[in-house]
Design an enzyme around this catalytic site. Sequence first.
Site, PDB file in Angstrom:
ATOM      1  N   TYR A  69       0.832  -1.208   0.000  1.00  0.00           N
ATOM      2  CA  TYR A  69       0.000   0.000   0.000  1.00  0.00           C
ATOM      3  C   TYR A  69       0.867   1.259   0.000  1.00  0.00           C
ATOM      4  O   TYR A  69       1.801   1.395   0.796  1.00  0.00           O
ATOM      5  CB  TYR A  69      -0.910   0.019   1.230  1.00  0.00           C
ATOM      6  CG  TYR A  69      -1.708   1.297   1.361  1.00  0.00           C
ATOM      7  CD1 TYR A  69      -2.804   1.542   0.545  1.00  0.00           C
ATOM      8  CD2 TYR A  69      -1.337   2.271   2.290  1.00  0.00           C
ATOM      9  CE1 TYR A  69      -3.521   2.710   0.651  1.00  0.00           C
ATOM     10  CE2 TYR A  69      -2.046   3.452   2.404  1.00  0.00           C
ATOM     11  CZ  TYR A  69      -3.137   3.675   1.579  1.00  0.00           C
ATOM     12  OH  TYR A  69      -3.845   4.847   1.684  1.00  0.00           O
ATOM     13  N   GLY A  92      -6.088   5.224  -0.053  1.00  0.00           N
ATOM     14  CA  GLY A  92      -7.457   5.151   0.430  1.00  0.00           C
ATOM     15  C   GLY A  92      -8.249   4.143  -0.370  1.00  0.00           C
ATOM     16  O   GLY A  92      -7.780   3.025  -0.639  1.00  0.00           O
ATOM     17  N   HIS A 133      -3.691  16.521  -1.814  1.00  0.00           N
ATOM     18  CA  HIS A 133      -4.265  16.628  -0.474  1.00  0.00           C
ATOM     19  C   HIS A 133      -3.991  17.978   0.200  1.00  0.00           C
ATOM     20  O   HIS A 133      -4.385  18.186   1.342  1.00  0.00           O
ATOM     21  CB  HIS A 133      -3.750  15.493   0.408  1.00  0.00           C
ATOM     22  CG  HIS A 133      -4.412  14.177   0.143  1.00  0.00           C
ATOM     23  ND1 HIS A 133      -4.337  13.547  -1.070  1.00  0.00           N
ATOM     24  CD2 HIS A 133      -5.185  13.375   0.934  1.00  0.00           C
ATOM     25  CE1 HIS A 133      -5.015  12.412  -1.032  1.00  0.00           C
ATOM     26  NE2 HIS A 133      -5.549  12.290   0.174  1.00  0.00           N
ATOM     27  N   ARG A 146     -14.104  27.555  49.135  1.00  0.00           N
ATOM     28  CA  ARG A 146     -13.771  26.485  50.071  1.00  0.00           C
ATOM     29  C   ARG A 146     -13.441  25.149  49.397  1.00  0.00           C
ATOM     30  O   ARG A 146     -12.655  24.359  49.927  1.00  0.00           O
ATOM     31  CB  ARG A 146     -14.943  26.287  51.033  1.00  0.00           C
ATOM     32  CG  ARG A 146     -14.697  25.235  52.086  1.00  0.00           C
ATOM     33  CD  ARG A 146     -15.810  25.021  53.097  1.00  0.00           C
ATOM     34  NE  ARG A 146     -17.089  25.598  52.829  1.00  0.00           N
ATOM     35  CZ  ARG A 146     -18.246  24.946  52.963  1.00  0.00           C
ATOM     36  NH1 ARG A 146     -18.244  23.679  53.338  1.00  0.00           N
ATOM     37  NH2 ARG A 146     -19.395  25.544  52.721  1.00  0.00           N
TER      38      ARG A 146
END
Length: 505
Positions: A43, A50, A73, A286
Site C-alpha cells: 500500500y 485510500g 491533499h 472552600r
Amino acid sequence: MDFNEIKELLFNGKKLQLSDEERKRIVDCHNFLSDFAKDKVIYGINTGFGPMAQYRVSDNELNELQYNIVRSHSTGAGQPLSPIEVKSAMIARYLTFVAGHSGIHIDVVEQLLNFINRDIYPYIPEHGSVGASGDLVQLSHIALCLIGEGKVLYKGKWTPTAEALKKEGLEPLKLHLRDGLSVVNGTAVMTGIGMVNLANAWKLFDMAVLQSVMINEIFSSYDDFFSPVLNGTKRHEGQNVVANMMTRISKGTKCLLDRQKELYEQKHGEEYFGNAKKLQPYYSLRCVPQILGPIYDTLKNCEKVLVDELNSVDDNPVVDPETRNVYHGGNFHGDYVSFEMDKLKIAITKLTMLIERQMNYIFHDRINGILPPFVNLGKLGLNYGLQASQFTATSTTAESQTLSNPMYVHSIPNNNDNQDVVSMGTNSALIARHVINNAYQVLAINSMALAQAVDCLKIDDKLSPVSKQFYTEVRKIVPVFIKDTPKYQEIENLIEYLKKTNIQY
C-alpha cells in the site's frame, strides 16, 4: 522525548539534533523497504491511496505517485495554524521518523530538521483533518513546503517556499519510494496542537490555584479547607496536590485565619456572626482542592497520552526490518488524542467556571459583605469599576461551556466510506485551544478584580510573598484605578503576562 524536552524545543529555543544511531535506523529501514518492495504489492508504494488502493500503479509512475498525494491533499481551509503549533507538529512528525519504522529516505528527516531548527513554518490551514488517516490534509501542507512548493512563514513574512529555501541555501526535497505518504499519514498535527494546548493548560492550572489562594486571603477565610489532614482523608491524588500547592503558596500570609485559635480556643456567645466573616466560605472559595483536583488528574493523564503518542510510530504501513515485514494497520487513527483533547477542554472549562464564580463573589457586595460593588473605588452611580468587565468574563465562560460538548463522538464516514469511523482529533484539539484562550481572558479579568480588592482593603502588605509578587506584577500592567477607563488593552496585556509567567513558590 518527555514533555519538558518538548517545551524546551518549543519555548526556549533548543535545537533538535539527529544522532548517529537515529540516522542508521532510518537508513537501514529505507534500504530494507527498497529491497523488500520489489515484486510485491504494498500500500502506498505501488498502489493508490485510500479507496484507490485497489488500483496497481505502474513502475514508471511510482515517483509521480508520491508527489500526487502531497499536491492533491493540500486542500486545507481557514486560518493558518500559529508558528508554535506548526513547529510542534513538525517535531511530532520528526519523532515518528527517527523511530525507524517508516521506510522514508534520510533526506526527508534532514529537510524536516532544517525547517524546525531554522524556524521555517509551512502554511497549514486549520481545517481539513478528520483525524484518520491522521491529519492527511494539514500534513500535506507540510510536505508541499518540504518539496519547495506552497508558502512558508519565514522571518515574519509569508514567503514562497522556493524563495525561502534559496535564501537558506537549501534544495527542495526529492521524494523517494513512499516518502510522500509517510509525511502526510499520521497524527502529528493534532498531537502538535495538543502539546501546545497542554503547556498553556498547565499555566492556567497553576494560576487558578494562586488566584484561589488570593481570594481566600482577601476574604480572610479559615485555612483548614486545604489542610493535609482534611484532604488526606480523600484518596484522590489531584485533590491532595492542590491542597499542598495552596499550603505552599499561602506560606507567610497574615490574611488567612486559624480556626483552632479563632473559634475553638475562644468562647462565642453570638447568635449571628455577620455576613463578612463566614464560618464556612462559599464553595467557590472552600472547595478549590475538590474542584481543581480532578483537573490536575486530567492534565496529568493528558500529558501521558500525548507524550506516548509523540514517541509512537503513527503512520501506515509500518515497516519492521527486524521481522523483515511490512504491516498494514491503523496507527494513524487519532482517537487517543481526540479523547484527551475533549477531556482537556472540559477540565479547562470547569476551571474557568470556578474563576468566574470567584470573580462574581468579589463583585457582589451583598454576598461578600466587605467590598463595594464591582470593586468600584470611585463614586457609586457615577463610576462603574469592573462592572462591564464581568460581562466579558461571563459571556466567555458561557461560550466555553457550549464548546465543551465532545468532538470525539462526532465521527462522520467519508472517503467512499473507507474512513467509516474517524477521530476528528484535530478538530478536538482546535476547540480545546479555543477554550484555553477563553480561560486566559477570564483569568486576566479576575487578575484585575483581585488587585482592586487588595487595594480597596489595603492588605497588600499582609499577603503571602507569592500572592504579593503576583499583585505587584498585575499592578505594573494595570495601576489601581478610580475613574472609568477602557480596559480592553489592559486585558490583552494581562493575557500576555499570564501566558508567559511561571509561578515560583
